[in-house]
Write a protein that holds these residues in place. Sequence first.
Motif, short mmCIF file in Angstrom:
data_model
loop_
_atom_site.label_atom_id
_atom_site.label_comp_id
_atom_site.label_asym_id
_atom_site.label_seq_id
_atom_site.Cartn_x
_atom_site.Cartn_y
_atom_site.Cartn_z
N PRO A 1 0.80 -1.24 0.00
CA PRO A 1 0.00 0.00 0.00
C PRO A 1 0.83 1.28 0.00
O PRO A 1 1.99 1.31 0.39
CB PRO A 1 -0.81 -0.11 1.31
CG PRO A 1 -0.74 -1.55 1.70
CD PRO A 1 0.57 -2.05 1.20
N VAL B 1 -2.72 -0.63 -3.07
CA VAL B 1 -3.83 0.32 -2.97
C VAL B 1 -3.33 1.65 -2.42
O VAL B 1 -2.27 1.72 -1.79
CB VAL B 1 -4.97 -0.23 -2.07
CG1 VAL B 1 -5.51 -1.53 -2.65
CG2 VAL B 1 -4.48 -0.45 -0.65
N LYS B 2 -4.12 2.69 -2.64
CA LYS B 2 -3.77 4.02 -2.15
C LYS B 2 -4.81 4.48 -1.13
O LYS B 2 -6.01 4.48 -1.41
CB LYS B 2 -3.70 5.02 -3.31
CG LYS B 2 -2.56 4.73 -4.27
CD LYS B 2 -2.48 5.78 -5.38
CE LYS B 2 -1.33 5.50 -6.34
NZ LYS B 2 -1.26 6.51 -7.42
N LYS C 1 -9.08 -2.00 -1.81
CA LYS C 1 -9.26 -1.04 -2.91
C LYS C 1 -8.87 0.35 -2.44
O LYS C 1 -8.82 0.63 -1.24
CB LYS C 1 -10.71 -1.04 -3.41
CG LYS C 1 -11.08 -2.29 -4.19
CD LYS C 1 -12.42 -2.11 -4.86
CE LYS C 1 -12.76 -3.32 -5.73
NZ LYS C 1 -14.05 -3.16 -6.45
N ASP C 2 -8.60 1.23 -3.40
CA ASP C 2 -8.23 2.60 -3.07
C ASP C 2 -9.30 3.27 -2.22
O ASP C 2 -10.50 3.00 -2.37
CB ASP C 2 -8.03 3.43 -4.35
CG ASP C 2 -6.82 2.97 -5.16
OD1 ASP C 2 -6.06 2.13 -4.65
OD2 ASP C 2 -6.66 3.46 -6.29
N GLY D 1 -15.03 -1.90 -2.26
CA GLY D 1 -14.27 -3.07 -1.82
C GLY D 1 -15.08 -4.33 -1.76
O GLY D 1 -14.67 -5.30 -1.15
#
Length: 220
Positions: A118, A136-137, A152-153, A183
């Motif tokens: 991440p 992911v961010k 998920k982001d 997500g």
Amino acid sequence: MFKRLKEDIETVFERDPAARSILEVLLCYPGLHAVWFHRIAHWFWTHNLKLIARVISHFSRWLTGIEIHPGAKIGRRFFIDHGMGVVIGETTEIGNDVTLYHQVTLGGTSTKKGKRHPTIGNNVVIGAGAKVLGPVKIGDNCKIGANSVVIKDVPPNSTVVGIPGKVVRREGIKPTKVDLEHGKLPDPIMESLKQMLDIIHDLELEVKTLKKEIREKEER
């Protein structure tokens, strides 16, 4: 150097009301020790002395219960509270003013080389037991609830909870139905139940058809 050390100690006092003295912080805060060991290990890692970096990281893990890969990039005023069981992967990137609680995992989901961990923005809080997995961010000013699993982001200024993680608040406002599905993963149990219900429905139609045919024969 001494300025950064002072900043680290001040960060502990700012975020942990249980801290009572500088000596206590220096001796009894494994999160602080892990950050300091990581800085040394990361220096060796970036100077292509990777074995030494891994040895320092391994010793830090043994001493503190916190595993930070020396390749991870970590910003300023990073705070790990309690810390036991925290795992931070090699390609993780962490911004400034981030707080992690115990048993947090910033992990990967791929065996391929490259970015697989991440990226955490600034001023993020990740609760105890939460897992953030894959490249992911996580945007700035986010809060990840305890034991959540994020795959998920996450947009900035969001609060995420659940397994899988769902955005339950953004910019202080409850999100739309689309956001609540953030997500979402397939549920194998629900899928099996749906298939069973479809089969039962087809059987009911067949039984009704057979009953109708039998009645028609009896009436003749």
